[in-house]
Enzyme design. Sequence first.
Site, mmCIF file in Angstrom:
data_model
loop_
_atom_site.group_PDB
_atom_site.id
_atom_site.type_symbol
_atom_site.label_atom_id
_atom_site.label_comp_id
_atom_site.label_asym_id
_atom_site.label_seq_id
_atom_site.Cartn_x
_atom_site.Cartn_y
_atom_site.Cartn_z
ATOM 1 N N LEU A 1 0.916 -1.181 0.030
ATOM 2 C CA LEU A 1 -0.120 -0.014 -0.011
ATOM 3 C C LEU A 1 0.797 1.226 0.120
ATOM 4 O O LEU A 1 1.745 1.363 0.621
ATOM 5 C CB LEU A 1 -1.103 -0.028 1.211
ATOM 6 N N SER A 2 0.610 2.204 -0.943
ATOM 7 C CA SER A 2 1.271 3.509 -0.872
ATOM 8 C C SER A 2 2.587 3.617 -1.122
ATOM 9 O O SER A 2 2.999 2.772 -2.168
ATOM 10 C CB SER A 2 0.793 4.291 0.578
ATOM 11 N N PHE A 3 3.630 3.975 -0.313
ATOM 12 C CA PHE A 3 4.933 3.792 -0.719
ATOM 13 C C PHE A 3 5.233 2.147 -0.629
ATOM 14 O O PHE A 3 6.393 1.670 -0.975
ATOM 15 C CB PHE A 3 5.709 4.558 0.410
#
Length: 243
Positions: free
Chosen positions: A167-169
Amino acid sequence: MLGPVLSRTSTFHFEAVRALWSSPFNMRTAEFHLASGDPRRVDCASRSRTWFDAGLAALGVEATRSRVPYEDAEMETIFLRSPRPDARDVLVVHGGFDSTPEELYFVIGAGALERGFHVLLYEGPGQGNLLREFGMPFTPDWERPAATAIDSLGRHCDPGAIIGVGLSFGGHLLARAVSKERRYDAIVLFDYFPGMLRAFTHKMPRLLRGRITAMPAWLQLLIRLNARYDAELRWATRCGRSV
């Protein structure tokens, strides 16, 4: 006090669990905004985990929290077992810059369990206990913590397909990991972005974006000056330097 409340009706059960889970997220918020070297961070994180686990138990979720050897430290994982007896496929999930495994239960874990997946949530370097307790910052070699997480699955199940979720980074990190770690059968780069510098510059005028390939000294100075008058920016830069 909790037992009688949970035994009354499903409405009381839901309200009791919601009350339980308000505590871990209050503690998580407190820990999130403390300075990286503040000794209260470890205690806040510990309390948050304890109350979160109590909420899972109240819901009847079969969860196993483990600490597995990782280099000279210990990586924390949470294995969530699907209630379906024929479940074999596993989602191996990690977050990015500032998420926690407990948060990922609500984003990914709960829905995956309902759909017949086991779920392994884990934290790597730059995250959670590896950062707080062992001082391990982020590593570009994310295949190393990913391999440790996948190795740990044998403690809990005989995995079928192994699906990585970043998720995300964490999506950026997973894209790197899958180039080296061949045991993934599939991956999901959830809300992926290509890098921290790109994330920082994406709101800049288009003409400037392409010219900034590293954080120039003048921009670092400008950020430090602005941080004197902006508490959120001061916290964000301090947090970023610590991971």
